[in-house]
Design a protein around this motif. Structure first.
Motif, mmCIF file in Angstrom:
data_model
loop_
_atom_site.group_PDB
_atom_site.id
_atom_site.type_symbol
_atom_site.label_atom_id
_atom_site.label_comp_id
_atom_site.label_asym_id
_atom_site.label_seq_id
_atom_site.Cartn_x
_atom_site.Cartn_y
_atom_site.Cartn_z
ATOM 1 N N ALA A 20 0.821 -1.205 0.000
ATOM 2 C CA ALA A 20 0.000 0.000 0.000
ATOM 3 C C ALA A 20 0.855 1.256 0.000
ATOM 4 O O ALA A 20 1.997 1.257 0.476
ATOM 5 C CB ALA A 20 -0.932 0.010 1.215
ATOM 6 N N VAL A 21 0.289 2.328 -0.541
ATOM 7 C CA VAL A 21 0.942 3.631 -0.563
ATOM 8 C C VAL A 21 -0.085 4.696 -0.208
ATOM 9 O O VAL A 21 -1.290 4.434 -0.162
ATOM 10 C CB VAL A 21 1.530 3.944 -1.963
ATOM 11 C CG1 VAL A 21 2.620 2.984 -2.333
ATOM 12 C CG2 VAL A 21 0.415 3.947 -3.019
ATOM 13 N N ALA A 22 0.401 5.918 0.028
ATOM 14 C CA ALA A 22 -0.465 7.087 0.176
ATOM 15 C C ALA A 22 -0.188 8.012 -1.001
ATOM 16 O O ALA A 22 0.940 8.059 -1.508
ATOM 17 C CB ALA A 22 -0.204 7.797 1.494
ATOM 18 N N VAL A 23 -1.213 8.732 -1.456
ATOM 19 C CA VAL A 23 -1.047 9.609 -2.618
ATOM 20 C C VAL A 23 -1.542 11.006 -2.288
ATOM 21 O O VAL A 23 -2.391 11.188 -1.416
ATOM 22 C CB VAL A 23 -1.801 9.062 -3.853
ATOM 23 C CG1 VAL A 23 -1.248 7.704 -4.256
ATOM 24 C CG2 VAL A 23 -3.299 8.969 -3.583
ATOM 25 N N SER A 24 -1.005 11.996 -3.000
ATOM 26 C CA SER A 24 -1.442 13.377 -2.807
ATOM 27 C C SER A 24 -2.803 13.586 -3.448
ATOM 28 O O SER A 24 -3.227 12.822 -4.325
ATOM 29 C CB SER A 24 -0.431 14.346 -3.410
ATOM 30 O OG SER A 24 -0.466 14.259 -4.821
ATOM 31 N N ALA A 25 -3.493 14.618 -3.031
ATOM 32 C CA ALA A 25 -4.828 14.900 -3.553
ATOM 33 C C ALA A 25 -4.793 15.149 -5.058
ATOM 34 O O ALA A 25 -5.653 14.676 -5.802
ATOM 35 C CB ALA A 25 -5.429 16.092 -2.821
ATOM 36 N N PRO A 39 0.495 -1.425 -5.865
ATOM 37 C CA PRO A 39 0.014 -1.290 -4.484
ATOM 38 C C PRO A 39 -1.364 -0.631 -4.430
ATOM 39 O O PRO A 39 -1.805 0.010 -5.393
ATOM 40 C CB PRO A 39 1.069 -0.401 -3.845
ATOM 41 C CG PRO A 39 1.580 0.429 -4.980
ATOM 42 C CD PRO A 39 1.562 -0.474 -6.185
ATOM 43 N N LYS A 40 -2.020 -0.792 -3.301
ATOM 44 C CA LYS A 40 -3.323 -0.169 -3.066
ATOM 45 C C LYS A 40 -3.127 1.215 -2.453
ATOM 46 O O LYS A 40 -2.087 1.519 -1.867
ATOM 47 C CB LYS A 40 -4.161 -1.022 -2.114
ATOM 48 C CG LYS A 40 -4.461 -2.425 -2.612
ATOM 49 C CD LYS A 40 -5.471 -2.412 -3.742
ATOM 50 C CE LYS A 40 -5.879 -3.835 -4.128
ATOM 51 N NZ LYS A 40 -6.868 -3.844 -5.226
#
Length: 844
Positions: free
Chosen positions: A603-608, A634-635
């Motif tokens: 999993a990752v985090a993404v910017s808006a 990744p999700k």
């Protein structure tokens, strides 16, 4: 008529000298810029050519095939394969990278972009022909090093002594065994060079057994292109082989690109100076024609045609332009010699080389000066030819036709309206794609205001005249009437000053606003007390982050590393960090999901913005195609507000590390323990052994660096636009001298009825101040408008940008304009006050 033109040049030396000075400064700017850029370009070319003297073919490893992984590295087998080819004289396997050598103060001995490291490859004679020895010998063991002379001097090291250096981690100490020469332009332009034996260079700068490139030398008579083709045949397709000729062409193209940006920037300012000079030249010739109106009338009366009168004036202008351009070229030589020293003093070191003076530069400088002068004198010459002999004998000056002002005002209104409309349209744009529209709108607005200047001068002069009359009585009234007597000439003089102040004001408002935006952006996203990074561009070893985490007084040390990838064929950048710690050093605002879900490779985090562009939500899959040929999917565990610290995608190190050729941290964000921030940077450097590679920066340092890129540019622009302002001052002097000439009889009459010399001086001085202040107020006003409208283009990439008007600095500009008005009036005022009363009354 030609003899008449030459006589006229010598008959009005003083006024023509002021005009010549305007041409001289402009052509000096042009010739100095061209000679400087040609000299720098020539120095780079010479250094590059010498470094490619023995290069027939250069081989580098391309990207590996994603299926076979073939072509990943250059090794000894590749060297043997190439060396066995017919026509190959030798193959030099090279290892290169970044090595930061410590100077006497533990700072880098070379520039960040020029700290080079390489291997020393001895030939049969035990020497490396690429790096001729000055003293000592080449490095032959792991604990040995050789340096170029300049680097050794900065490091305070001598042969037999020790040298401190770093590659990407801890400080290393090696014995200096030799000092060499090099033609590498990176080094000669302020960088540094460290040489190791091949095995050590591979260990420090690459991978054991692998090389960065192969340099192939050819036997005499061997065709480079054919040899290059043979090399390509025996190597994997992923390898890249380039001939020495091809390398030279690419490097030449790169040098042209780098130097052309400098040349074009300086030429823009030179063009501004010459454009301002046009107003002065036109005014001067208008004044000279007014003085010679009786003479022109007599020439017309004895048979001179209008065409001959025009030719006479233009010949006079051509002679003046040629002489001034020649002097300007000589001054340009001085500028070209002094400019590298000035840039070197500011830290921008340039390679050494002889002064390059191309014949085309000489012709360009002379041609530009002559053409500008002749074009500026064309309208005054036509005006002279159109004056009827009887009218000229009856009067030395005539008021401009009312119709010409009506047409001019109408044209000015159209141009200004179009320019303002385009700039208002620019305010609706939100990206830099409207830059062309903004430039066109700015040019139209400025041109329109210049054309409208005679109309705009009337209300300003009336207002200023009322204030002047309140404090100086008759002198103020006379100054006002004199300024209004010929509004076109007043406007032309003021416009020259207005152009310079418009540009200065626009740049100042933009720079101050950008700096204010930097102040706002930094604290909003970066909450760490310090940022630790490499002074090179090679990153830091992970060991540095581990060492910092153990440091007393450090509450959190969070390394950040990055890797590029493509998502749906769009390039993007992912950053990896300890997600559990990132909130301690950055302002992370999660708008969906949770950062706790970012772990491992899943999993990752993404910017808006990234989520919007790729239609992603929490739970979506992010297709990631890395540049090593591998892929991941990744999700999305979280979405966060756009953040410069985190970038587009935030991942765990486990996802990115397998795709990095060498695992290195881009930077380490450090949060100090409460009350322990003071003195921590020094302790960090000390704990890492005074490592020259390490830079410890505070958010304030980062802000200064960002603004530091703006302030020097602004100051340089002030200096170059100051040339245009200086030329504008000459124009004010010329206009006042013309005004004094036209009012010679009037001044004599005023003196006869009791006007004191002091009052005459005051009248001229107030007229000068009116003209200067009119140009300054107009310039500042237009500059603020253009900065406000053009600033909207930055909103998308720089949301913190908000126009800030530095009123104190703009007030200083107006004060300087006031001083300019006073100083410009010194000589004309003294001349007016010294006029003989009786001779003035009898003047024609």
């Amino acid at each position: 008529m030609l003899r008449t033109a030459l006589r006229n040049v010598l008959a009005h030396k003083t006024r023509l000298m002021m005009t010549a000075l305007a041409v001289l400064l402009g052509t000096a700017f042009v010739s100095g810029t061209l000679i400087f850029s040609d000299t720098v370009e020539g120095a780079f070319r010479n250094k590059m050519a010498k470094s490619l003297d023995d290069v027939a073919v250069q081989v580098t490893a391309g990207r590996p095939d994603p299926d076979t992984q073939d072509g990943r590295a250059l090794d000894s087998r590749t060297v043997d394969t190439v060396a066995a080819l017919p026509g190959v004289a030798s193959v030099r396997p090279s290892v290169s990278g970044v090595v930061v050598v410590a100077d006497r103060h533990n700072d880098p001995a070379g520039s960040e972009w020029g700290s080079a490291g390489a291997n020393y490859v001895p030939g049969k004679d035990g020497k490396d022909s690429r790096y001729p020895l000055v003293t000592g010998r080449g490095p032959a063991a792991e604990g040995e090093i050789a340096l170029d002379g300049r680097t050794a001097e900065k490091a305070g090291a001598k042969v037999g002594g020790t040298v401190r250096l770093a590659v990407d981690g801890p400080v290393l100490t090696k014995k200096l065994v030799g000092i060499v020469e090099t033609e590498d332009p990176r080094v000669t332009a302020g960088g540094s060079l460290a040489l190791f034996d091949t095995a050590t260079a591979q260990k420090l700068l690459g991978t054991k057994g692998e090389f960065s490139e192969l340099v192939v030398s050819a036997k005499p008579g061997t065709d480079q292109q054919q040899l290059t083709a043979k090399v390509r045949e025996v190597l994997p397709k992923t390898f890249e082989a380039q001939s020495g000729t091809q390398l030279a062409a690419e490097q030449s193209k790169m040098i042209d690109h780098e130097t052309s940006s400098i040349r074009n920037t300086f030429l823009v300012f030179a063009g501004i100076s010459l454009f301002v000079g046009v107003f002065i030249i036109a005014n001067t010739f208008t004044m000279l024609i007014a003085q010679r109106s009786r003479e022109i009338a007599l020439l017309r009366a004895v048979g001179a045609s209008r065409r001959q009168v025009v030719r006479s004036v233009l010949a006079e202008a051509a002679v003046l332009g040629l002489v001034a351009s020649a002097a300007g070229f000589a001054l340009g030589l001085g500028i070209a010699v002094g400019l590298p020293q000035l840039l070197t003093a500011t830290g921008a070191e340039l390679p050494d080389g002889p002064l390059v003076i191309e014949p085309s530069v000489v012709l360009t400088a002379l041609g530009v000066g002559v053409v500008v002068t002749v074009l500026a004198a064309w309208l005054p010459s036509r005006k002279a030819a159109k004056i009827a002999p009887v009218e000229a004998l009856a009067s030395v000056d005539q008021a401009p036709a009312t119709r010409s002002l009506v047409v001019r005002n109408s044209l000015g209104a159209v141009l200004t309206s179009l320019g303002v409309a385009l700039m208002l349209y620019v305010t609706t744009l939100r990206d830099s794609g409207g830059l062309t529209v903004a430039m066109a709108g700015s040019a139209l607005t400025l041109a329109g205001v210049i054309v409208l200047a005679p109309l705009l001068s009337r209300p300003f002069v009336h207002l200023f005249g009322k204030a002047a009359m309140r404090f100086s009585g008759v002198s103020g009234k006379l100054a006002k009437e004199n300024a209004l007597r010929n509004p076109r000439r007043t406007a032309a003089t003021a416009s020259a000053l207005m152009i310079g102040l418009t540009l200065i004001t626009g740049l100042t408002v933009g720079a101050v606003s950008a700096n204010q935006g930097m102040d706002k952006r930094g604290p909003q996203q970066l909450t760490a007390d310090f940022k630790v990074k490499s002074s090179s561009y090679m990153g830091l070893s992970p060991e540095v982050g581990k060492e910092l985490a153990k440091q007393s007084g450090v509450a959190a040390a969070v390394p950040l590393r990055s890797a590029g990838f493509q998502s749906e064929e769009k390039p993007a950048l992912a950053k990896a960090a300890d997600v559990a710690q990132i909130g301690k050093v950055a302002d992370v605002r999660v708008t969906g999901g949770s950062l706790s879900g970012v772990r491992g490779t899943a999993a990752v985090a993404v910017s808006a913005t990234f989520a919007k562009e790729h239609a992603l939500t929490v739970g979506s899959t992010v297709p990631m195609a890395f540049y090593d040929g591998k892929k991941a999917a990744p999700k999305v565990a979280a979405v966060y507000a756009d953040n410069d610290v985190l970038g587009e995608v935030l991942a765990a190190p486990a996802l990115l590390d397998p795709h990095l050729q060498r695992v290195r941290d881009d930077e380490i964000l450090v949060k100090a323990a409460p009350g322990r921030a003071a003195g921590l940077p020094g302790k960090i450097k000390e704990s890492l052994g005074g490592n020259p590679l390490i830079k410890v920066e505070t958010p304030e340092d980062l802000r200064r660096q960002a603004s530091g890129n703006i302030d020097p540019i602004l100051n340089l622009s002030y200096g170059m636009l100051g040339m245009a302002v200086l030329i504008a001052v000459i124009g004010v002097v010329n206009t006042l001298a013309m005004s004094v000439f036209e009012r010679t009889r009037e001044i004599g009459m005023l003196r006869a009825i009791g006007m004191a010399r002091r009052e005459v001086k005051q009248t001229v001085r107030l007229e000068s101040v009116m003209i200067a202040m009119f140009g300054a107020v107009l310039g500042v006003g237009v500059g603020i408008f253009l900065a406000w409208s053009g600033g909207h283009l930055l909103r998308s990439s720089f949301p913190q940008y908000e126009m800030t008007v530095p009123w104190a600095r703009l007030g200083l500009f107006l004060l300087l304009a006031l001083v300019v008005g006073v100083l410009a009036a010194v000589w004309p005022a003294r001349r007016a006050a010294k006029l003989n009363m009786l001779e003035s009354i009898g003047a024609q």
